[in-house]
Design an enzyme around this catalytic site. Structure first.
Site, PDB file in Angstrom:
ATOM      1  N   HIS A 239       0.716  -1.168  -0.114  1.00 48.08           N
ATOM      2  CA  HIS A 239       0.246   0.170  -0.145  1.00 48.08           C
ATOM      3  C   HIS A 239       0.945   1.289   0.012  1.00 48.08           C
ATOM      4  O   HIS A 239       2.055   1.374   0.658  1.00 48.08           O
ATOM      5  CB  HIS A 239      -1.006  -0.056   1.217  1.00 48.08           C
ATOM      6  CG  HIS A 239      -0.450  -0.061   2.577  1.00 48.08           C
ATOM      7  ND1 HIS A 239      -1.135  -0.256   3.595  1.00 48.08           N
ATOM      8  CD2 HIS A 239       0.807  -0.121   3.055  1.00 48.08           C
ATOM      9  CE1 HIS A 239      -0.447  -0.366   4.562  1.00 48.08           C
ATOM     10  NE2 HIS A 239       0.994  -0.336   4.200  1.00 48.08           N
ATOM     11  N   ASN A 240       0.443   2.316  -0.735  1.00 44.53           N
ATOM     12  CA  ASN A 240       0.898   3.516  -0.717  1.00 44.53           C
ATOM     13  C   ASN A 240       2.315   3.821  -1.397  1.00 44.53           C
ATOM     14  O   ASN A 240       2.943   4.527  -1.546  1.00 44.53           O
ATOM     15  CB  ASN A 240       1.190   4.163   0.621  1.00 44.53           C
ATOM     16  CG  ASN A 240      -0.411   4.566   0.917  1.00 44.53           C
ATOM     17  OD1 ASN A 240      -0.727   3.792   2.215  1.00 44.53           O
ATOM     18  ND2 ASN A 240      -1.177   5.533   0.548  1.00 44.53           N
TER      19      ASN A 240
END
Length: 341
Positions: A239-240
């Protein structure tokens, strides 16, 4: 099978034709196996020795290699690039879907662009937008409010979760999962508390995503894959993560959360990269690299121990375990030598 003359190929590739332009080509083959009706390429001069026995109807090569071949030739600055472009012209790969199958489920408010094709048992959920000429293979899942840009091709059994954006002219291979939850948890006195992943995934244009690769949605902001990125099979993008334009990532690479990778990077296979660090533009990391710290200068980086026989490796591993002890002994010897001087 489609046929194209050597003169037509030269025109499309911007190559210099040497020989009979009326010769018809129907496919490409490697130099050692190429036969009549096929074209091959010589991308490195060290393989010139194969030219004398080559049975292909034509060869793509550099001008420096031309004196070593007396058959039909296309002269290019980069024969390997010529091979790639010609392969696109002669591509016989089928569509992932050719029409909208009766067994496909499409929500009433989903938007399906002109010329789009959706395979058997695919699911297109509420609010999804499928662009013009998109191909969605059999068994795919396209979640609520997901967007797939025009001309993209999605092979069978791909899952694209809710609110994910996939740009135009992308290629997604079978088994890929885009937008699943990132690995986000808090700890409450030894018990894990899940953090809902409220961001999404934004994939740019002309991106390729390999089979069984997973790209997690962001915790708050989006995971971002910029235009022109190519990702091999079995990669994990947490994520991210943010990946810059035209970066290439080889198979089995693992990227931890909130990593930022620059433009035009090359990441070798089975590389592991720590989260919350930044890698600048123009970095190459060789295969099985372990990246624990930021990289601020372009260049080629490597880690790990090269292959040895098991016997040699065991000796090396034993020595590695004693490095700290050896360092202390060396400092002690240096100190005594300095004192004696």
């Amino acid at each position: 099978m489609a046929r194209i003359t050597l003169a037509e190929i030269a025109d499309k590739l911007g190559a210099e034709l040497r020989g009979d332009g009326s010769v018809e080509i129907q496919s490409i083959a490697g130099m050692e196996k190429a036969a009549e009706g096929q074209i091959t390429f010589l991308s490195a001069s060290k393989y010139r020795k194969h030219l004398a026995e080559c049975q292909a109807s034509a060869v793509m090569l550099k001008e420096a290699d031309l004196p070593f071949f007396d058959g039909n030739a296309l002269v290019l600055k980069d024969p390997y690039l010529g091979y790639a472009l010609l392969a696109q012209l002669l591509d016989t790969t089928p569509k992932s879907a050719s029409n909208i199958a009766p067994s496909a489920y499409i929500a009433d408010d989903a938007i399906i662009g002109e010329g789009a094709a959706i395979g058997h048992n695919a699911v297109i959920e509420s609010g999804a937008q499928i662009g013009a000429n998109v191909q969605i293979g059999a068994g795919c899942f396209i979640g609520q409010n997901a967007v797939i840009g025009a001309g993209s091709k999605v092979w069978a059994n791909v899952s694209i979760y809710h609110s994910v954006t996939l740009g135009s002219d992308c290629l997604v291979q079978s088994g890929a999962v885009i937008g699943s939850d990132g690995f986000g948890y808090a700890n409450d006195r030894g018990k894990w508390v899940k953090i809902p992943q409220l961001g999404s995934v934004h994939v740019g244009n002309n991106v390729e995503i390999g089979a069984c690769t997973t790209i997690d949605r962001g915790a708050l902001d989006d995971t971002v894959i910029a235009d022109g990125v190519i990702i091999d099979n079995h990669c994990q993008i947490a994520h991210n993560v943010s990946i810059g334009e035209n970066t290439a990532i080889a198979g089995a690479t693992t990227m931890a959360g909130s990593l930022k990778i620059g433009k035009h990077c090359f990441i070798g296979g089975a590389t592991v990269i720590n989260g919350h660090i930044e890698i600048t533009d123009g970095v190459t990391i060789t295969g099985m690299g372990m990246v624990m710290r930021p990289i601020s200068e372009p260049g080629v980086y490597s880690s790990g121990i090269p292959l040895q026989t098991n016997r040699e490796w065991r000796k090396t591993a034993a020595r590695v375990m004693k490095i700290e002890e050896m360092n202390k002994r060396l400092k002690s010897v240096e100190k005594k030598l300095n004192e004696s001087n």
